[in-house]
Design an enzyme around this catalytic site. Structure first.
Site, PDB file in Angstrom:
ATOM      1  N   SER A 122       1.013 -40.457  -3.029  1.00 26.60           N
ATOM      2  CA  SER A 122      -0.444 -40.357  -3.114  1.00 26.60           C
ATOM      3  C   SER A 122      -1.106 -41.723  -3.079  1.00 26.60           C
ATOM      4  CB  SER A 122      -0.837 -39.622  -4.402  1.00 26.60           C
ATOM      5  OG  SER A 122      -0.355 -38.293  -4.380  1.00 26.60           O
ATOM      6  N   ALA A 123      -0.540 -42.691  -3.787  1.00 22.84           N
ATOM      7  CA  ALA A 123      -1.111 -44.031  -3.803  1.00 22.84           C
ATOM      8  C   ALA A 123      -0.773 -44.788  -2.523  1.00 22.84           C
ATOM      9  CB  ALA A 123      -0.619 -44.794  -5.027  1.00 22.84           C
TER      10      ALA A 123
ATOM     11  N   GLU B 135       9.074 -45.535   3.213  1.00 21.14           N
ATOM     12  CA  GLU B 135       9.402 -44.340   2.447  1.00 21.14           C
ATOM     13  C   GLU B 135      10.913 -44.098   2.496  1.00 21.14           C
ATOM     14  OE1 GLU B 135       9.915 -41.119   0.337  1.00 21.14           O
ATOM     15  OE2 GLU B 135       7.991 -42.191   0.377  1.00 21.14           O
ATOM     16  N   ALA B 136      11.504 -43.865   1.329  1.00 21.59           N
ATOM     17  CA  ALA B 136      12.941 -43.639   1.263  1.00 21.59           C
ATOM     18  C   ALA B 136      13.344 -42.300   1.863  1.00 21.59           C
ATOM     19  CB  ALA B 136      13.410 -43.726  -0.191  1.00 21.59           C
TER      20      ALA B 136
ATOM     21  N   HIS C 160       3.597 -35.170 -15.269  1.00 19.62           N
ATOM     22  CA  HIS C 160       2.426 -36.039 -15.161  1.00 19.62           C
ATOM     23  C   HIS C 160       2.757 -37.428 -15.703  1.00 19.62           C
ATOM     24  CE1 HIS C 160      -0.334 -32.227 -15.448  1.00 19.62           C
ATOM     25  NE2 HIS C 160       0.250 -32.347 -14.269  1.00 19.62           N
TER      26      HIS C 160
END
Length: 622
Positions: free
Chosen positions: A61-62, A82-83, A553
């Protein structure tokens, strides 16, 4: 619903997508094709020896939002690493994308291509019903979109007091008034307004990137109307719960990052931008797991990173001319810092890692824990409740109309209450999310690993019922993320230490009583609770210990604050203390967890973080 999708009777169904779906699928294909032509998407193997202005580690998201903002003017070269792989699994027995269909997230949890499949360390005070005592699955998204691609899409800012507390704790410039413009820039609530949401234009964004809606109903609104009426009678203000210009007890219809019946996940939002020609200068590489930062000057300056090409097993170095930005989330960002020698000295040296910068990385882990209160029967639920449609009917309705069971997720209301009165800042103690069906204690993960005889997972009610899920909005208990070894492939140790602070357990008790009160009044007064034996304070405590579920969260493991505070990892400009050219920008920087679901605040942090980066590199972005 879930397991029934594997049944053979779905195989022969012939679906005829509406024009809108065909257009969206075509847009996605064009987006990727256009990006490939411009050299945006690439495999990790192509990165050897390359250099970029900025390297962003983690396309969640970030990371996706920062990449978008840093490249929208075409002035910077950015690697978004991205992994995970760029996969798009289908819902079994259908032609539907599990990553685009809102309720498709049920098929992404615990799947090795889309979820890191972490597990918590054993918890002493909760998860006592599990097959492995005290241990819970911990979902973290893997692949483009990160956890924002497998979450429940609930768009919740939190409470005004959360951000004012950030500022009070040393995060100068991060009060709610400071964050509001970035919340507004992040969102477009036009569809929610069309759905009937009344908003204040001074508080909400109408032309941002993430599209927000109320979702398309899969059952009658009567139950939701009854819930809101009961909450008003109990003293709740109802309306737009993301309008934080007021405080106290408030509730409203749930808002989702769903657009026209499809997820508005971070990677899908970025792809739409790619299709329109935005993001020149972006290279988006998948299948590359960052294993170590490249540090110079005795570990005081970040100049790139070392990554593992997961397809070939090769190690590749890639360099940053300006900065490395960590957006790996509450687990990934502290893990990479510690693997690079930035973290608690004693812990790193115990694993044979030389500590270059002694910082409290991985500490301050805070997370939400949800408790269920369930009722069945009653005239309203019997007449208007939801038991779930047959799988073929649900899939067919979504395919034809982009509506129904598959078009949104469970949970139609978000409510906040100050019932326990434990917060000195006057913010809410609890969040309540009512579900118009029965849920077990870990439906999120599809597998609660419960001991034999414990309740099994149900994704739809066997009978009309309702579940009120409550959480401690700002728990006082703090845990940590630590390395398991110096091997970057090994999953880290994740220990939330839920309810380690006894006051959290007492707030859960107050939340249980609040949910019981709401279900015993008004239109639900004739319902029957499923746990009548839970009566005393100690009964409720025992119930909490065995009937909670993970909120996923997590936040706080790279805490933001003043650089002279020994508990802080990054300063208010998100720069890692004592290391040049290195920032963290994701939920790990939260000084304290926000009072609700954390995706919206994470996107806000990315929006504000991108502005700070542009400010600090004005020579490039002018």
């Amino acid at each position: 619903f879930g397991s029934e999708c594997l049944s053979a009777d779905l195989q022969p169904l012939q679906f005829h997508p509406p024009a809108g779906m065909i257009r969206n699928q075509a847009l996605a294909a064009l987006s990727r094709a256009a990006a490939l032509r411009r050299g945006i998407f690439t495999a990790a193997s192509s990165l050897r020896g390359r250099e970029f202005d900025f390297i962003i580690v983690g396309a969640g998201s970030a990371g996706c939002r920062i990449a978008h903002r840093l490249t929208e003017e075409g002035k910077a070269t950015v690697l978004l690493l991205e992994a995970g792989l760029d996969s798009d699994p289908q819902i079994p027995g259908t032609d539907l994308s599990a990553k685009r269909t809102p309720n498709g997230h049920l098929f992404l949890h615990r799947a090795s291509e889309t979820d890191w499949n972490y597990r918590t360390a054993p918890q002493r005070h909760v998860f006592q019903d599990r097959r492995e005592l005290g241990v819970s699955p911990y979902a973290r998204g893997k692949g483009p979109g990160g956890s924002g691609a497998i979450n429940f899409m609930m768009w919740v800012r939190g409470a005004r007091q959360d951000f004012d507390t950030w500022a009070r704790l040393g995060a100068e410039g991060w009060s709610y008034d400071d964050c509001l413009p970035h919340f507004k820039r992040a969102e477009d609530v036009s569809e929610a307004v069309q759905n009937g949401l009344a908003v204040d234009g001074q508080q909400r964004g109408m032309d941002g990137v993430t599209k927000i809606s109320l979702g398309r109903q899969y059952h009658t609104d009567t139950v939701v109307d009854g819930l809101l009426a009961g909450m008003r009678a109990a003293g709740f203000r109802t309306g737009d719960y993301n309008d934080l210009s007021y405080s106290g007890d408030w509730a409203g219809r749930m808002q989702y990052s769903i657009h026209n019946g499809e997820r508005s996940s971070p990677d899908l939002v970025l792809r739409r931008r790619l299709a329109s020609g935005v993001a020149e200068g972006l290279t988006f590489a998948t299948g590359g797991q960052a294993t170590k930062l490249l540090l110079t000057g005795e570990g005081r300056s970040a100049r790139g990173l070392q990554l593992l090409d997961t397809a070939t097993g090769e190690t590749i170095d890639v360099h940053a001319k300006r900065e490395v930005i960590l957006s790996g989330g509450v687990i990934g960002s502290p893990q990479l810092l510690m693997l690079s020698g930035i973290g608690p000295r004693d812990h790193l040296e115990s694993l044979g890692i030389t500590c270059g910068t002694n910082l409290p990385v991985g500490q301050n882990l805070s997370d939400h824990l949800f408790l269920h209160y369930r009722v069945v029967g009653g005239s309203l639920l019997e007449e208007h409740g939801f038991c779930g449609p047959p799988p073929a009917e649900a899939v067919g309705q979504y395919t034809r109309h982009r509506s129904g069971f598959m078009s949104k997720v469970f949970g139609d209301v978000s409510a906040f209450s100050t019932v326990a009165g434990t917060r000195v800042d006057g913010g809410p103690d609890i969040q309540i999310i009512p579900f118009p069906l029965l849920l077990d204690s870990d439906v999120w993960s599809q597998s609660c690993d419960a001991r034999p005889g414990a309740p099994g997972v149900v994704a739809a009610s066997p009978a009309p019922g309702m579940t009120l899920c409550s959480s401690v909005a700002q728990p006082k208990s703090r845990g940590h993320v630590l390395l398991r070894s110096s091997n970057p492939i090994d999953a880290p140790i994740i220990d939330q230490r839920f309810c380690e602070d006894p006051s959290d357990l007492e707030v859960h008790v107050a939340a249980f009583r609040k949910c019981k009160e709401l279900c015993a009044a008004g239109l639900f007064s004739d319902t029957t609770p499923l746990h009548p034996e839970v009566k005393t304070e100690e009964d409720i405590r025992e119930y909490v210990r065995a009937n909670t579920m993970h909120g996923w969260h997590g936040s706080g493991t790279c805490r933001m604050g003043q650089p002279d505070d020994p508990a802080v990892v990054v300063d208010p400009s998100l720069r890692v203390r004592e290391v040049d050219g290195l920032r963290v920008c994701d939920a790990s920087i939260f000084p304290v967890v926000t009072s609700g679901n954390t995706n919206a605040p994470t996107v806000m942090v990315a929006e504000k973080g991108a502005d700070i980066i542009k400010r600090d590199h004005a020579d490039l972005f002018a």
